[in-house]
Structure formats: C-alpha cells, structure tokens
Write a protein that holds these residues in place. Sequence first.
Motif, PDB file in Angstrom:
ATOM      1  N   GLY A 112       3.976   8.847   9.919  1.00  0.00           N
ATOM      2  CA  GLY A 112       4.475   9.803   8.938  1.00  0.00           C
ATOM      3  C   GLY A 112       5.981   9.935   8.999  1.00  0.00           C
ATOM      4  N   GLY A 113       6.528  10.828   8.119  1.00  0.00           N
ATOM      5  CA  GLY A 113       7.967  11.093   8.148  1.00  0.00           C
ATOM      6  C   GLY A 113       8.715  10.394   7.049  1.00  0.00           C
ATOM      7  N   VAL A 114       9.835   9.785   7.382  1.00  0.00           N
ATOM      8  CA  VAL A 114      10.744   9.217   6.390  1.00  0.00           C
ATOM      9  C   VAL A 114      10.076   8.138   5.552  1.00  0.00           C
ATOM     10  N   ALA A 115       9.296   7.281   6.179  1.00  0.00           N
ATOM     11  CA  ALA A 115       8.627   6.193   5.447  1.00  0.00           C
ATOM     12  C   ALA A 115       7.145   6.172   5.822  1.00  0.00           C
ATOM     13  N   PRO A 116       6.351   7.092   5.276  1.00  0.00           N
ATOM     14  CA  PRO A 116       4.928   7.167   5.643  1.00  0.00           C
ATOM     15  C   PRO A 116       4.198   5.866   5.310  1.00  0.00           C
ATOM     16  N   ALA A 117       3.295   5.458   6.204  1.00  0.00           N
ATOM     17  CA  ALA A 117       2.530   4.237   5.973  1.00  0.00           C
ATOM     18  C   ALA A 117       1.290   4.233   6.845  1.00  0.00           C
ATOM     19  N   LEU A 118       0.270   3.556   6.366  1.00  0.00           N
ATOM     20  CA  LEU A 118      -0.923   3.267   7.138  1.00  0.00           C
ATOM     21  C   LEU A 118      -1.010   1.763   7.331  1.00  0.00           C
ATOM     22  N   SER A 119      -1.494   1.340   8.494  1.00  0.00           N
ATOM     23  CA  SER A 119      -1.641  -0.083   8.730  1.00  0.00           C
ATOM     24  C   SER A 119      -2.797  -0.324   9.691  1.00  0.00           C
ATOM     25  N   CYS A 120      -3.253  -1.565   9.712  1.00  0.00           N
ATOM     26  CA  CYS A 120      -4.319  -1.973  10.615  1.00  0.00           C
ATOM     27  C   CYS A 120      -3.868  -3.205  11.366  1.00  0.00           C
ATOM     28  N   TRP A 121      -3.987  -3.173  12.690  1.00  0.00           N
ATOM     29  CA  TRP A 121      -3.593  -4.294  13.538  1.00  0.00           C
ATOM     30  C   TRP A 121      -4.830  -4.903  14.191  1.00  0.00           C
ATOM     31  N   GLY A 122      -4.834  -6.228  14.281  1.00  0.00           N
ATOM     32  CA  GLY A 122      -5.928  -6.913  14.949  1.00  0.00           C
ATOM     33  C   GLY A 122      -5.676  -7.038  16.442  1.00  0.00           C
ATOM     34  N   VAL A 123      -6.726  -7.004  17.214  1.00  0.00           N
ATOM     35  CA  VAL A 123      -6.663  -7.120  18.669  1.00  0.00           C
ATOM     36  C   VAL A 123      -7.352  -8.435  19.063  1.00  0.00           C
ATOM     37  N   PRO A 124      -6.752  -9.213  20.004  1.00  0.00           N
ATOM     38  CA  PRO A 124      -5.648  -8.846  20.904  1.00  0.00           C
ATOM     39  C   PRO A 124      -4.259  -9.271  20.444  1.00  0.00           C
ATOM     40  N   ASP A 125      -4.145  -9.980  19.328  1.00  0.00           N
ATOM     41  CA  ASP A 125      -2.845 -10.496  18.916  1.00  0.00           C
ATOM     42  C   ASP A 125      -1.939  -9.437  18.315  1.00  0.00           C
ATOM     43  N   MET A 126      -2.501  -8.284  17.948  1.00  0.00           N
ATOM     44  CA  MET A 126      -1.774  -7.204  17.298  1.00  0.00           C
ATOM     45  C   MET A 126      -1.085  -7.691  16.026  1.00  0.00           C
ATOM     46  N   ASN A 127      -1.753  -8.581  15.307  1.00  0.00           N
ATOM     47  CA  ASN A 127      -1.267  -9.042  14.017  1.00  0.00           C
ATOM     48  C   ASN A 127      -1.631  -8.020  12.951  1.00  0.00           C
ATOM     49  N   VAL A 128      -0.755  -7.845  11.970  1.00  0.00           N
ATOM     50  CA  VAL A 128      -0.982  -6.854  10.922  1.00  0.00           C
ATOM     51  C   VAL A 128      -2.007  -7.404   9.924  1.00  0.00           C
ATOM     52  N   ARG A 129      -3.093  -6.667   9.752  1.00  0.00           N
ATOM     53  CA  ARG A 129      -4.130  -7.086   8.813  1.00  0.00           C
ATOM     54  C   ARG A 129      -3.878  -6.534   7.419  1.00  0.00           C
ATOM     55  N   TRP A 130      -3.410  -5.301   7.346  1.00  0.00           N
ATOM     56  CA  TRP A 130      -3.041  -4.722   6.056  1.00  0.00           C
ATOM     57  C   TRP A 130      -2.082  -3.551   6.265  1.00  0.00           C
ATOM     58  N   VAL A 131      -1.323  -3.240   5.202  1.00  0.00           N
ATOM     59  CA  VAL A 131      -0.379  -2.117   5.214  1.00  0.00           C
ATOM     60  C   VAL A 131      -0.483  -1.398   3.888  1.00  0.00           C
ATOM     61  N   ARG A 132      -0.477  -0.068   3.941  1.00  0.00           N
ATOM     62  CA  ARG A 132      -0.390   0.743   2.726  1.00  0.00           C
ATOM     63  C   ARG A 132       0.788   1.689   2.897  1.00  0.00           C
ATOM     64  N   ASP A 133       1.792   1.527   2.022  1.00  0.00           N
ATOM     65  CA  ASP A 133       2.951   2.421   2.073  1.00  0.00           C
ATOM     66  C   ASP A 133       3.312   2.962   0.694  1.00  0.00           C
ATOM     67  N   ARG A 134       3.491   2.101  -0.287  1.00  0.00           N
ATOM     68  CA  ARG A 134       3.900   2.554  -1.621  1.00  0.00           C
ATOM     69  C   ARG A 134       2.725   2.957  -2.508  1.00  0.00           C
ATOM     70  N   GLU A 135       1.542   2.396  -2.231  1.00  0.00           N
ATOM     71  CA  GLU A 135       0.404   2.613  -3.135  1.00  0.00           C
ATOM     72  C   GLU A 135       0.014   4.082  -3.269  1.00  0.00           C
ATOM     73  N   ASP A 136       0.182   4.872  -2.217  1.00  0.00           N
ATOM     74  CA  ASP A 136      -0.276   6.253  -2.233  1.00  0.00           C
ATOM     75  C   ASP A 136       0.817   7.258  -2.598  1.00  0.00           C
ATOM     76  N   ARG A 137       2.028   6.776  -2.829  1.00  0.00           N
ATOM     77  CA  ARG A 137       3.147   7.605  -3.288  1.00  0.00           C
ATOM     78  C   ARG A 137       3.379   8.830  -2.382  1.00  0.00           C
ATOM     79  N   TRP A 138       3.373   8.604  -1.081  1.00  0.00           N
ATOM     80  CA  TRP A 138       3.676   9.672  -0.143  1.00  0.00           C
ATOM     81  C   TRP A 138       5.160  10.007  -0.182  1.00  0.00           C
TER      82      TRP A 138
END
Length: 305
Positions: A112-138
């Motif tokens: 949260g805060g200045v640039a709110p975003a949700l994301s999902c990371w895969g384990v164990p590589d911690m690779n980003v699977r998806w990100v949501r930042d602009r879609e929800d207009r926070w």
Amino acid sequence: MRIIQSSTSRPLDRLTIGPGGLIVAAYSQFTAAGGAEAWDASTGAPVWRIAFELDAFRYCSFLLGGAYLFVSNFECDRLFALPPGREPVEVSQTKGGNENAAADDRVIVARGGVAPALSCWGVPDMNVRWVRDREDRWNSDTYFGSVALAPTGNRFALSVYEGLAYPKQSVQVRDAAGGELRVSVPMDSASPVRQLAFTADGVKLLVRTDSRKVQMCDAITGAPVGELVHPGRSFVTGIAVHPGGTVACTRNDGTVTLWDTEKGKRARTYDWKVGKLVSVAFSPDGALAAAGTEDGKVIVWDVDL
C-alpha cells in the motif's frame, strides 16, 4: 499439553507449524527482540533462530511441504530453504513493508501507500506471476491489512483501507490466478480487521476484529452467514482452521475454543491457566495444535476431534 519457553519474554503473535512438528513463533512489534524461533514440538528443544535487524515480524509460513520458510517484517521479505538437520539457508530477499499470505508454491504480496499494488510470486524462484496496480485505480492513500489464501488455492482475501483521516474499510475476495476482484464487503472502519481466514473448504471467510465475535461471510457472494460469538467480554486474539474444518479461537482470557462452523456451535474450550493467548495454529496434518502466549510461551497439544 506441553509448554515451550521462548528465549525472550514477548507476545508470540506470529505462529506456524510445519510438517514433522517444527514450530516457528515470533513477535509482530519492535518492542522486543528475539527473532523467529523454531522448536521441535515433541521435545520442546530449540532448533534454530532467524533474526532481522528490525525484529518485527509481519508474517511467517512454511511452503512446498516444509522445504521452505517465508518470513517478512518491515525491513524485508525473505525465503529460506530448510535442509534437514541444518540451519536455514536464505535463498531470496526482497524489500519489505508489505502484507503477505503464502501457501504451497506462492506468496501473495500487498503493497500500500504511494504506489499500491498486488502481486503473486512463485516459490522457490520468487518469480513474479502477476501484478495488479493500475487496473483497480487505487489512490496513494490506499493501504492493505490482513491477507489470507484459501486452502483450495483458487482465491485470496485482504482487508483494504482507503482514505487517511476517516478511512473506509472493506474486505475483498480476489481470484488467486490473476488477482481479479470477485466481491467487496464493506466493514465498520471503527473496528479494524486483524485477521482473515478461509474455512477448510474455502466456502466461508472468517473475519477477526478486536471483539469477542468472529464474523463469517460467504466467500463467493460476501453475504453474512453467521458469527462465532464467545461468552463474556474477552476478545478473540487469533484464529486457525483445522484441515478437517474445525476452527480454533484464542482469547485474551487464556482460553482456546474449538468451533463447528457448520452448526455455529462451540465444540470444546481449553483453559490451561497460562495467561493471555495471542495466536493459534494447526499442523498441516491436523495432529498438533499450538497457541502463543503474551509472555513468550508456546502451548502445544495433541488434537483429538
């Protein structure tokens, strides 16, 4: 019932049990050091300890069948490999200050805060699977609280605060595959959400605030479907869901109550006279349970449902 004593007297309000009975407990605030400590549940013997420069743990969870441990605090999020019979080995570190939920092979990150975003990371590589930042207009005054993943793996929930002076509070249920919003449930902003959890079948969402009640909502429609109401004035400090469906609630009067959520009835209450309890957890196979106290003890018991 067995009692394990931490090396530091502090509220152990972060608690998790891994396969094989490895218990990890920590404290969420800056006011006491001690790190995240691990013990053997059968003997109570200390196994290892993880310390951050800022010992304020937001979250800890075993992943991939206990092969990894994810921990987060206000400084950073870390993933540790857990080789049998050895100290934890750090394999990944990212900037902290997030709210998290983790299970199986994924970590949900809410920033949260200045640039709110949700994301999902895969384990164990911690690779980003998806990100949501602009879609929800926070807005920049959007913050996130508790996050929970459903045992079924198909959805997650989080508490959302919008606004600074008089924030609006809601609980959102989202699709775990991409973060899309499924339902938003308005909540009373005067009662901050402290913890979220799904029932074992993923059908209901449990909402804990600073009260003697745990609210239950339909995880698909958001409609209220009952409450777990405890007697007296002491409020609920932690909730955990058994793989078989039973829900455990700790309270600041030192009791643990087991609930049948289908019937909305109390099944059993334990009172070991050990002082205030601040957390509770079940092992993945449901054979063990543990509760953390406000003065650095972990109460361990064999589950008989």
